[in-house]
Design an enzyme around this catalytic site. Sequence first.
Site, short mmCIF file in Angstrom:
data_model
loop_
_atom_site.label_atom_id
_atom_site.label_comp_id
_atom_site.label_asym_id
_atom_site.label_seq_id
_atom_site.Cartn_x
_atom_site.Cartn_y
_atom_site.Cartn_z
CD GLU A 198 -3.25 0.79 2.05
OE1 GLU A 198 -2.99 1.12 3.22
OE2 GLU A 198 -4.37 0.37 1.72
CG HIS A 233 6.63 -29.99 3.59
ND1 HIS A 233 7.33 -31.13 3.32
CD2 HIS A 233 7.22 -29.44 4.69
CE1 HIS A 233 8.28 -31.30 4.24
NE2 HIS A 233 8.23 -30.28 5.08
CE LYS A 281 -11.35 2.46 0.74
NZ LYS A 281 -10.77 3.48 1.62
O1 F6P Z 1 -7.45 0.53 2.43
C1 F6P Z 1 -7.39 1.89 2.67
C2 F6P Z 1 -7.27 2.21 4.12
O2 F6P Z 1 -7.45 3.59 4.23
C3 F6P Z 1 -5.96 1.80 4.76
O3 F6P Z 1 -4.92 2.63 4.43
C4 F6P Z 1 -6.33 1.84 6.21
O4 F6P Z 1 -5.41 1.20 7.04
C5 F6P Z 1 -7.68 1.15 6.15
O5 F6P Z 1 -8.26 1.59 4.93
C6 F6P Z 1 -8.60 1.44 7.30
O6 F6P Z 1 -8.87 2.82 7.38
P1 F6P Z 1 -9.52 3.43 8.68
O7 F6P Z 1 -8.56 3.27 9.80
O8 F6P Z 1 -9.78 4.87 8.33
O9 F6P Z 1 -10.80 2.69 8.93
#
Ligand code: F6P
Length: 511
Positions: free
Chosen positions: A336, A367, A476
Amino acid sequence: MARPPIPADSETWSLLRAHAARLADRPLARLMADDPARGRDFGLRMGSLHACFARQRYDRAAREALFALAAPLPAAFRRLFDGETVNVSEGRPALHTALRSDLGQGAVAAAARAEALAARERMAGLVAGLEQSGITDIVNIGIGGSDLGPRLAVQSLAEFDRGRFRTHFLFNADASGVQRLLPHLDPERTAVLLVSKSFGTQETLLNGSILKDWLAGRGRLYAVTAAVDKAVAFGVPGSQVLPMWDWVGGRFSLWSPVGLCIALALGMANFDELLAGAAEMDRHVLESPPGRNLAAWHALTMAWNRDVLGLGTHAVMPYDERLDLLPDYLQQLVMESLGKTVRSDDTASPVPTVPVLWGATGTSSQHSFFQALHQGSDLVPADFIGVVRPAHGYPGSHDVVLANLLAQAEALANGSPGDAPQRHYDGGRPNTMLLLDELTPRSLGSLLALYEHSVYALSVVWGINAFDQWGVELGKRLASGLLPVLSGRGSADDIADPVTRALVTEILARR
Ligand code: F6P
């Protein structure tokens, strides 16, 4: 093997490519035979962590050339610790180091440090309050950085768990986790921690709502967030909301109140030890010259394998079951942070960036996928992680684990001629060995901080921003457009993409 092109616009990369070409036909075993002192000289110790880079495909001259890439690192680490705006696309610092060290200089770092210390005090108060209550079970609800770090620490340090609470984790939107967990919990005796920096993450709010309804005003609801108003509006009492800040990235946040469940499981003293281990690594990284700097060496080795040898994946293999979540944790931290091809100055990176990081624990993975590591067509650079002293009372088993750890690293690097083509091992498969004296809160803190700093160093080498993650937004957005259709509040005909439309129609017909 296809090698991504290395652009000729950088003298350093060209020089490194020339070194790689010079060494291309030199087996790793011969590099070591020609220079037996590599085993010692290509190693480095920091506290309880020893790293050995002797089985990488560079010799001393290539290594020296590689370290030219480290020239910007000392100033870059200083900028990180001092709270300069290293997260340029979001206009903010990344001050996770202020959560555990006081090495930052200047007003920004000092203010962050003061907030971190105040939050730690409040956290200690909440931990003490829960310890004195009738609560028996803690449910941590979060995802990504709000889950992986805490879950890794609690699971891998189970020997340090004081047994005061049972700790559970809900992270996935898939409600199978909720369904399995709830029959084992008593709402009167359960505390739910909603951990979300944004307090806007779909999975966390979904699971949080289910648990809040299940609690029905009983038990206790806590939150850790940078969006206090949203947590309070959700129904968490303000006195039970601990802070997070925009100057800490989610995947760098286990050192903050995001680690509340670590402190509940292991106690504040062990949580402080975890921070102390990270602080030791912080000091080492900030104060050591690049040639003796573990994070710089680790990062440059990854750059060598990725950009000079053109190797597209990187495996992490802990030889300790307690660390079985480490590859998942590192996947988020590394991929990320570095899974970007556009640099901070908006230009495209001229060299490939993040490798696909994956892995699993040894000896079991020997394995499953090790066949491909030894004889497959792709070279997979690997980090092997071993623990010298086990926490169990079965020394014979531990000797087997250590023997296998050492043997696999040697076999991959040296290979062995076979009496038939199928029994021939090419070798030349590079790996780094990381040895912890033992697995403790302190050594885990150092290990995780090493990877954090290696990630940052790589981001500097590549000129990319390690602290944003714009790539996760599109999916998203599309999911929120599809949800009404799947919930019966919209029509599949309104879905623009024909493939998604056909798939949704298929799903709806079979429900
Ligand atoms: O996947 C995106 C993200 O923003 C991550 O960087 C982060 O750790 C996760 O979602 C959870 O985000 P939040 O802590 O805002 O719920």
